[in-house]
Write a protein that holds these residues in place. Structure first.
Motif, short mmCIF file in Angstrom:
data_model
loop_
_atom_site.label_atom_id
_atom_site.label_comp_id
_atom_site.label_asym_id
_atom_site.label_seq_id
_atom_site.Cartn_x
_atom_site.Cartn_y
_atom_site.Cartn_z
N ARG A 4 39.03 -28.82 35.04
CA ARG A 4 38.54 -28.46 33.71
C ARG A 4 39.61 -27.72 32.94
O ARG A 4 39.83 -27.97 31.78
N SER A 5 40.28 -26.81 33.60
CA SER A 5 41.34 -26.06 32.94
C SER A 5 42.48 -26.97 32.53
O SER A 5 43.02 -26.85 31.44
N LEU A 6 42.85 -27.90 33.41
CA LEU A 6 43.92 -28.83 33.10
C LEU A 6 43.52 -29.73 31.92
O LEU A 6 44.33 -29.98 31.03
N ALA A 7 42.26 -30.19 31.90
CA ALA A 7 41.78 -31.03 30.79
C ALA A 7 41.87 -30.26 29.47
O ALA A 7 42.30 -30.80 28.45
N ILE A 9 43.86 -27.73 28.79
CA ILE A 9 45.28 -27.56 28.46
C ILE A 9 45.85 -28.83 27.86
O ILE A 9 46.56 -28.80 26.85
N MET A 10 45.51 -29.97 28.47
CA MET A 10 46.01 -31.25 27.95
C MET A 10 45.44 -31.53 26.56
O MET A 10 46.16 -32.02 25.67
N GLY A 11 44.17 -31.24 26.35
CA GLY A 11 43.57 -31.44 25.04
C GLY A 11 44.25 -30.61 23.97
O GLY A 11 44.58 -31.10 22.88
N THR A 12 44.51 -29.36 24.29
CA THR A 12 45.21 -28.47 23.35
C THR A 12 46.63 -28.97 23.09
O THR A 12 47.10 -28.97 21.95
N ALA A 13 47.31 -29.43 24.14
CA ALA A 13 48.68 -29.94 23.99
C ALA A 13 48.72 -31.20 23.12
O ALA A 13 49.61 -31.35 22.27
N ILE A 14 47.76 -32.09 23.31
CA ILE A 14 47.70 -33.31 22.50
C ILE A 14 47.45 -32.96 21.04
O ILE A 14 48.11 -33.49 20.14
N HIS A 15 46.50 -32.07 20.79
CA HIS A 15 46.24 -31.64 19.41
C HIS A 15 47.50 -31.02 18.78
O HIS A 15 47.83 -31.31 17.64
N ALA A 16 48.18 -30.17 19.53
CA ALA A 16 49.39 -29.52 19.02
C ALA A 16 50.48 -30.54 18.72
O ALA A 16 51.18 -30.43 17.71
N ALA A 17 50.63 -31.55 19.60
CA ALA A 17 51.65 -32.58 19.37
C ALA A 17 51.35 -33.39 18.10
O ALA A 17 52.26 -33.69 17.32
#
Length: 156
Positions: A4-7, A9-17
């Motif tokens: 869940r934490s990794l998901a 983090i990845m969601g936040t990273a994708i939004h930021a990109a």
């Protein structure tokens, strides 16, 4: 819990990109905070020139068959409503973009539909009903924990 934490983090990273990729585009408004009548939201992308609201969703490829959910559709419609009512702009269409964390660009799905104030109000009415139920249940729990002696059954 790690997944869940990794998901997240990845969601936040994708939004930021995505935000970084569009940062120099003067035709889009990114991560706008909109507020109306006590409700506040953060909208991923609003394009004033076309009246489009865009909300990016990070998902698993196995869940793409459920995209878009009614809740996701309601959410982006409410974003449109808040943009419209806050005076930020006139909304024409709402768009959901499903970006699989475990896929590639061929797996991305886009759902577009006309903005509908009626759908947004349906969602807001549902939310108000849930809040009322939650408050009623909380009130009932509090009242039932303070039972007076006169309401207790007699032992006679």
């Amino acid at each position: 819990m790690l997944f869940r934490s990794l998901a997240a983090i990845m969601g936040t990273a994708i939004h930021a990109a995505i935000e970084n990729a569009l940062a120099d585009n003067q035709e889009v408004l990114l991560e706008q905070t909109v507020e109306h009548d006590g409700m506040k939201a953060h909208v991923d992308c609003y394009i004033p020139g076309t009246g489009d609201v865009v909300d990016w969703k990070t998902v698993k490829t196995k869940n793409l068959s459920y995209f878009p959910s009614e809740q996701q559709r309601w959410q982006v419609q409410v974003y449109g409503y808040l943009i419209s009512k806050s005076g930020l702009g006139k909304v024409q269409n709402v768009n959901l973009v499903a970006i699989p964390r475990d896929g590639d660009e061929r797996d991305i799905l886009v759902h577009s539909e006309p903005y509908s104030e009626a759908i947004a109000l349906e969602a807001l009415n549902w939310l108000a009903a849930i809040r009322t139920l939650t408050e009623d249940r909380k009130s009932t729990r509090l009242n039932s924990s303070h039972v007076s002696e006169s309401r207790m059954p007699s032992s006679a």
